[in-house]
Design an enzyme around this catalytic site. Structure first.
Site, PDB file in Angstrom:
ATOM      1  N   LYS A 198       0.863  -1.185   0.000  1.00 45.22           N
ATOM      2  CA  LYS A 198       0.000   0.000   0.000  1.00 45.22           C
ATOM      3  C   LYS A 198       0.896   1.230   0.000  1.00 45.22           C
ATOM      4  O   LYS A 198       1.983   1.219   0.604  1.00 45.22           O
ATOM      5  CB  LYS A 198      -0.860  -0.003   1.277  1.00 45.22           C
ATOM      6  CG  LYS A 198      -2.238   0.618   1.067  1.00 45.22           C
ATOM      7  CD  LYS A 198      -3.230   0.158   2.123  1.00 45.22           C
ATOM      8  CE  LYS A 198      -4.512   0.946   2.015  1.00 45.22           C
ATOM      9  NZ  LYS A 198      -5.056   0.943   0.629  1.00 45.22           N
ATOM     10  N   GLY A 199       0.498   2.266  -0.728  1.00 42.07           N
ATOM     11  CA  GLY A 199       1.302   3.500  -0.731  1.00 42.07           C
ATOM     12  C   GLY A 199       0.527   4.623  -1.382  1.00 42.07           C
ATOM     13  O   GLY A 199      -0.671   4.473  -1.664  1.00 42.07           O
ATOM     14  N   ARG A 200       1.225   5.732  -1.618  1.00 42.82           N
ATOM     15  CA  ARG A 200       0.565   6.882  -2.267  1.00 42.82           C
ATOM     16  C   ARG A 200       0.105   6.467  -3.658  1.00 42.82           C
ATOM     17  O   ARG A 200      -0.865   6.993  -4.193  1.00 42.82           O
ATOM     18  CB  ARG A 200       1.552   8.058  -2.372  1.00 42.82           C
ATOM     19  CG  ARG A 200       1.631   8.885  -1.106  1.00 42.82           C
ATOM     20  CD  ARG A 200       2.615  10.025  -1.245  1.00 42.82           C
ATOM     21  NE  ARG A 200       3.988   9.577  -0.983  1.00 42.82           N
ATOM     22  CZ  ARG A 200       4.937  10.390  -0.499  1.00 42.82           C
ATOM     23  NH1 ARG A 200       4.654  11.654  -0.269  1.00 42.82           N
ATOM     24  NH2 ARG A 200       6.157   9.928  -0.269  1.00 42.82           N
ATOM     25  N   GLY A 221      -1.261   3.786  -4.573  1.00 44.86           N
ATOM     26  CA  GLY A 221      -2.472   2.963  -4.575  1.00 44.86           C
ATOM     27  C   GLY A 221      -2.188   1.725  -3.754  1.00 44.86           C
ATOM     28  O   GLY A 221      -1.598   1.824  -2.671  1.00 44.86           O
ATOM     29  N   ASP A 276      12.496   6.066 -11.634  1.00 46.43           N
ATOM     30  CA  ASP A 276      12.151   5.835 -10.221  1.00 46.43           C
ATOM     31  C   ASP A 276      12.756   4.521  -9.727  1.00 46.43           C
ATOM     32  O   ASP A 276      12.090   3.715  -9.078  1.00 46.43           O
ATOM     33  CB  ASP A 276      10.633   5.849 -10.002  1.00 46.43           C
ATOM     34  CG  ASP A 276      10.281   6.028  -8.516  1.00 46.43           C
ATOM     35  OD1 ASP A 276       9.102   5.814  -8.154  1.00 46.43           O
ATOM     36  OD2 ASP A 276      11.186   6.357  -7.707  1.00 46.43           O
TER      37      ASP A 276
END
Ligand SMILES: Nc1cccc(Nc2ncnc3[nH]ccc(=O)c23)c1
Length: 303
Positions: free
Chosen positions: A15-17, A19, A134
């Site tokens: 889970k993260g920014r 999604g 990234d």
């Protein structure tokens, strides 16, 4: 029924920014589904666009499908990929100490994945050169054969060498601050030169430093830490990173014990050449990968 309707999501594995990532089942096979936050639909579109050009490589996360599901209020964007039970390199390194062979294998397979992205293959089944933008240990997965595959092409930039055209995604998402290169942090990266994007990717290859720390030599090993754990706190600001990396030109510390180990001292030399402030002094990924290969198979003289 569209693809997504045939999928049963079983449990959330990340889970993260961005999604969330779910483990799921499709036609009796385990799969991984990244459900994008609606704010990040541009990354979904980018991933989908690239994967449809069939980026197939053993060190790139295997793509299965993209899907769009209209829920009550909003639209859910799904990216379906192969499932890797061992999880991300970031998680794997926390719980595993490495021997030399495994350490070099993880470094080399990750380097080969990035080299594939950076290579433009001209011709019918060709591919544009891709800069990832990234690279970090959370965006690298460990496969069951203990080699790496690179994930998350949501920010990728492509370069068509025939028309010399750079395709930068319209995306307000930026790379992970902790891994940003000096030129990204002081905003001097020349976005009209594709070479600069590749050089910034190589800087983020400090992932090798995270891996090498976990290799046992002479009974010694470092605990897992992300780069700059010693100088910035969790979720550092852009300004904090700029001060450390661009202004102070600080780089992750190479532990003394590495100098008395042939493989670790080779990697420290390579790392120094991926961290140069001046991007054009950095190793290219096409020099890094063969250098690691030489360390594993010293016999065959590549050149
Ligand atoms: N579809 C998609 C796009 C980008 C990253 C992911 N994540 C994953 N993919 C495959 N196996 C995994 N195992 C464990 C954690 C993960 O996060 C994971 C999935």
């Amino acid at each position: 029924r569209t693809m997504a309707r045939q999928i049963t999501l079983t449990n959330c594995i990340g889970k993260g920014r961005y999604g969330a990532v779910w483990k799921g089942m499709w036609q009796g096979e385990p799969i991984a589904v990244k459900v994008f936050a609606s704010r990040d639909e541009q990354s979904w579109a980018r991933e989908t666009e690239y994967n449809t050009v069939m980026l197939r490589h053993s060190n790139i996360l295997g793509y299965i499908a993209s899907d769009m599901i209209s829920r009550e209020s909003d639209t859910e964007l799904w990216l379906v990929c192969y499932y890797h039970p061992l999880g991300s390199l970031y998680e794997y390194l926390q719980r595993t100490e490495l021997d030399h062979q495994l350490m070099l294998q993880l470094c080399l397979s990750a380097a080969n994945g990035l080299a594939h992205l950076h290579t433009d293959i001209v011709g019918v089944c060709g591919k544009a050169a891709i800069a990832h933008r990234d690279i970090k240990s959370k965006n690298i997965l460990v496969k069951n054969d203990l080699t790496c595959c690179i994930a998350d092409l949501g920010l990728a930039v492509t370069h068509n060498s025939e028309e010399d055209q750079i395709n930068i995604p319209k995306n307000n998402r930026v790379g992970t601050k902790r891994y940003m290169s000096p030129e990204v942090l002081d905003e001097t990266l020349n976005t009209s030169s594709f070479e600069c994007f590749k050089q910034a990717d190589v800087y983020s290859f400090g992932v090798v430093w995270e891996i090498a720390r976990r290799c046992v030599s002479g009974g010694l090993v470092e605990e897992y830490n992300p780069p700059f754990y010693d100088v910035v706190n969790y979720d550092p600001s852009f300004e904090e990173m700029r001060k450390v990396v661009s202004v102070d030109n600080y780089r992750p510390v190479i532990p003394n014990r590495w100098s008395s180990d042939p493989s670790l001292s080779l990697l420290s030399k390579l790392l120094r050449e991926t961290w140069c402030k001046n991007p054009s002094n950095r190793l290219t990924i096409h020099r890094l990968a063969p250098a690691i290969t030489k360390e594993i198979y010293p016999s065959n003289d590549m050149d």
